[in-house]
Design an enzyme around this catalytic site. Structure first.
Site, PDB file in Angstrom:
ATOM      1  N   ASP A 170      15.239 -19.131 -34.280  1.00 58.09           N
ATOM      2  CA  ASP A 170      15.980 -19.530 -33.086  1.00 58.09           C
ATOM      3  C   ASP A 170      16.167 -18.382 -32.106  1.00 58.09           C
ATOM      4  O   ASP A 170      16.221 -18.599 -30.896  1.00 58.09           O
ATOM      5  CB  ASP A 170      17.359 -20.075 -33.467  1.00 58.09           C
ATOM      6  N   ASP A 254      16.389 -20.802 -26.463  1.00 61.61           N
ATOM      7  CA  ASP A 254      16.251 -20.467 -27.870  1.00 61.61           C
ATOM      8  C   ASP A 254      14.772 -20.267 -28.146  1.00 61.61           C
ATOM      9  O   ASP A 254      13.928 -21.035 -27.660  1.00 61.61           O
ATOM     10  CB  ASP A 254      16.784 -21.585 -28.769  1.00 61.61           C
ATOM     11  N   HIS A 303      14.816 -27.429 -30.086  1.00 63.73           N
ATOM     12  CA  HIS A 303      13.847 -26.767 -30.961  1.00 63.73           C
ATOM     13  C   HIS A 303      12.645 -27.690 -31.218  1.00 63.73           C
ATOM     14  O   HIS A 303      12.791 -28.817 -31.658  1.00 63.73           O
ATOM     15  CB  HIS A 303      14.482 -26.283 -32.257  1.00 63.73           C
ATOM     16  N   ASP A 305       9.953 -27.358 -33.280  1.00 64.20           N
ATOM     17  CA  ASP A 305       9.145 -27.320 -34.499  1.00 64.20           C
ATOM     18  C   ASP A 305       9.432 -28.407 -35.531  1.00 64.20           C
ATOM     19  O   ASP A 305       8.798 -28.423 -36.592  1.00 64.20           O
ATOM     20  CB  ASP A 305       9.220 -25.937 -35.150  1.00 64.20           C
ATOM     21  N   ARG A 322       8.979 -39.175 -31.986  1.00 61.43           N
ATOM     22  CA  ARG A 322       9.177 -38.433 -30.739  1.00 61.43           C
ATOM     23  C   ARG A 322       7.811 -38.112 -30.131  1.00 61.43           C
ATOM     24  O   ARG A 322       7.397 -36.949 -30.096  1.00 61.43           O
ATOM     25  CB  ARG A 322       9.950 -37.142 -31.000  1.00 61.43           C
ATOM     26  N   SER A 354      20.897 -31.281 -37.787  1.00 59.30           N
ATOM     27  CA  SER A 354      19.478 -31.600 -37.624  1.00 59.30           C
ATOM     28  C   SER A 354      19.207 -33.021 -38.079  1.00 59.30           C
ATOM     29  O   SER A 354      20.108 -33.749 -38.494  1.00 59.30           O
ATOM     30  CB  SER A 354      18.620 -30.618 -38.428  1.00 59.30           C
ATOM     31  N   SER A 355      17.932 -33.400 -38.033  1.00 60.98           N
ATOM     32  CA  SER A 355      17.511 -34.719 -38.487  1.00 60.98           C
ATOM     33  C   SER A 355      16.689 -34.588 -39.762  1.00 60.98           C
ATOM     34  O   SER A 355      16.378 -33.488 -40.224  1.00 60.98           O
ATOM     35  CB  SER A 355      16.670 -35.409 -37.408  1.00 60.98           C
ATOM     36  N   CYS A 407      12.158 -22.798 -39.412  1.00 62.62           N
ATOM     37  CA  CYS A 407      13.402 -22.324 -38.796  1.00 62.62           C
ATOM     38  C   CYS A 407      13.997 -21.129 -39.530  1.00 62.62           C
ATOM     39  O   CYS A 407      14.525 -20.204 -38.902  1.00 62.62           O
ATOM     40  CB  CYS A 407      14.435 -23.443 -38.774  1.00 62.62           C
TER      41      CYS A 407
END
Length: 423
Positions: A170, A254, A303, A305, A322, A354-355, A407
């Site tokens: 990040d 970021d 982010h 990635d 997405r 996050s997901s 990450c």
């Protein structure tokens, strides 16, 4: 590079001294001689200073510790984050815009306090195992300094507590032999760079370039204080309209919103990366690198990635939930677009930041080896079909802090050269 101009006592200085000596006679001859000798000494000292200055501008050594141009060349050295002392960020407008409403009560209750102790202990153990496996694969592992992120700090514009030193991706991005510190956009991450300074100073002393992007004030003007968030549908509409919680008051970004493919670097405008930040990177990296803006049908862009992860030359993982609006750019260049399978992480597993799509947030050790979650069997099979062997590590509890393998790491050195994959 700042240069120091050298001042030398030349022939005119000597002539002037000779003239003075002849006019004043023998009574001051000794004084003239001493002055002339002093001038010569100053000249020699000046030349030595110039030599030292020239030394400071010598080319970078061939064995520079920092060198990485993409996401897939053979990995030699990596920074892996720390879960120790991780704190829940205060529930500010920028945090609210980047988290899901089911977790808002958690932030409201625990903001400024440590994440649950038992969970952190499990995350620490998982990351230690990850580090051990990386070392067994021949990778040098560096770790940030442990810091107490619960300490409150105050600037002229805001006050906050910290977050963590868990996600070097990040805050750091390596482009060639340069390591760049991102300015960040969350107030809870304002001082996050401090955890990495020991490592970065070591790289700098050993020959790497070190750049710190302009640090934002993070004043109220950087955020849309009235950013309307009530549902996922609201987020979709706002993102489609190009509306984000961060304004264009000052540059912010970021590093994890950028992903590298040699001379071409791709970035998204997100809740934490604004156009001013992207433009700063574009100008800073030109003309050797080209920065391209891509966008996605994403209600919560933060982010790149876990949405778009480049895993090899001409090979990219593209999140089916997405889709990329500029995917034809890659198809026309002959790239293979791989759709990863739906992640199988349980619904009741806490993902505060996050997901589930951290399943595709993988770390390539080279073109034929990937570090992937041991629990995500479907994506393991996908990689095997691509001819990529999987190195399985379980980091489910570490996922809860907002990141997967990509990450949790910053690849400092990969064995490769700068190439173009789009010409």
């Amino acid at each position: 590079m700042l240069r120091v101009r050298c001042l030398r006592g030349g022939s005119r200085g000597a002539e002037a001294l000779h003239y003075i000596g002849s006019r004043l006679g023998r009574t001051v001859t000794g004084w003239v001689q001493r002055t002339f000798q002093s001038t010569q000494a100053a000249t020699a000292s000046s030349r030595n200073s110039c030599a030292a200055d020239d030394k400071a501008t010598d080319p970078l050594p061939k064995d520079c510790p920092v060198s990485s141009f993409n996401e897939w060349d053979p990995l030699e050295e990596v920074i892996v984050g720390r879960a120790e002392n991780a704190c829940v960020p205060p529930f500010t407008v920028e945090v609210k815009a980047n988290t899901y409403d089911k977790h808002w009560p958690f932030y409201q209750k625990y903001g400024g306090s440590y994440f649950p102790k038992d969970h952190l202990q499990k995350a620490v153990a998982e990351i230690e195992e990850m580090c051990n496996i990386l070392k067994m694969e021949g990778v040098t592992v560096r770790r940030p300094d442990p810091i107490d992120w619960s300490l409150k700090y105050k600037t002229p514009d805001f006050e906050s507590t910290g977050l963590y030193g868990a996600m070097p991706r990040d805050i750091l991005i390596v482009v060639g032999n340069e390591i760049i510190e991102a300015p960040m956009a969350w107030r809870a991450r304002f001082f996050e760079y401090r955890a990495y300074r020991t490592i970065i100073k070591d790289y700098f002393r050993r020959g790497a370039k070190w750049t710190t992007a302009p640090k934002p004030t993070m004043a109220d003007e950087l955020y849309d204080q009235d950013y309307p968030i009530h549902s996922v549908e609201d987020r979709h509409k706002l993102a489609a309209q190009g509306k984000f919680v961060t304004t264009e008051f000052e540059p912010c970004f970021d590093a994890a919103d950028f992903i590298r493919a040699g001379r071409d670097i791709f970035v998204q405008r997100s809740q934490v990366t604004n156009y001013m930040g992207i433009e700063w990177m574009r100008k800073h990296l030109a003309p050797d690198y080209r920065v391209h803006i891509v966008s996605f049908k994403d209600p919560n862009p933060m982010h790149i990635d876990a949405t778009f992860n480049i895993i090899g030359p001409g090979l990219v993982l593209s999140n089916p939930d997405r889709p990329c609006h500029q995917i034809d750019l890659f198809k026309k260049a002959g790239w293979t677009i791989v759709t990863p399978p739906t992640p199988i992480i349980p619904d009741d597993h806490p993902l505060w930041m996050s997901s589930k799509w951290l399943s595709m947030n993988v770390l390539m050790l080279d073109e034929k080896r990937v570090m992937v979650d041991a629990n995500e069997v479907p994506i393991q099979k996908m990689f095997e079909k691509l001819g990529i062997s999987t190195i399985k590590v379980s980091i489910r509890n570490a996922n809860s802090l907002g990141g997967g393998f990509h990450c949790w790491t910053c690849d400092v050195r990969r064995r490769g050269t700068l190439q173009s994959y789009f010409d």
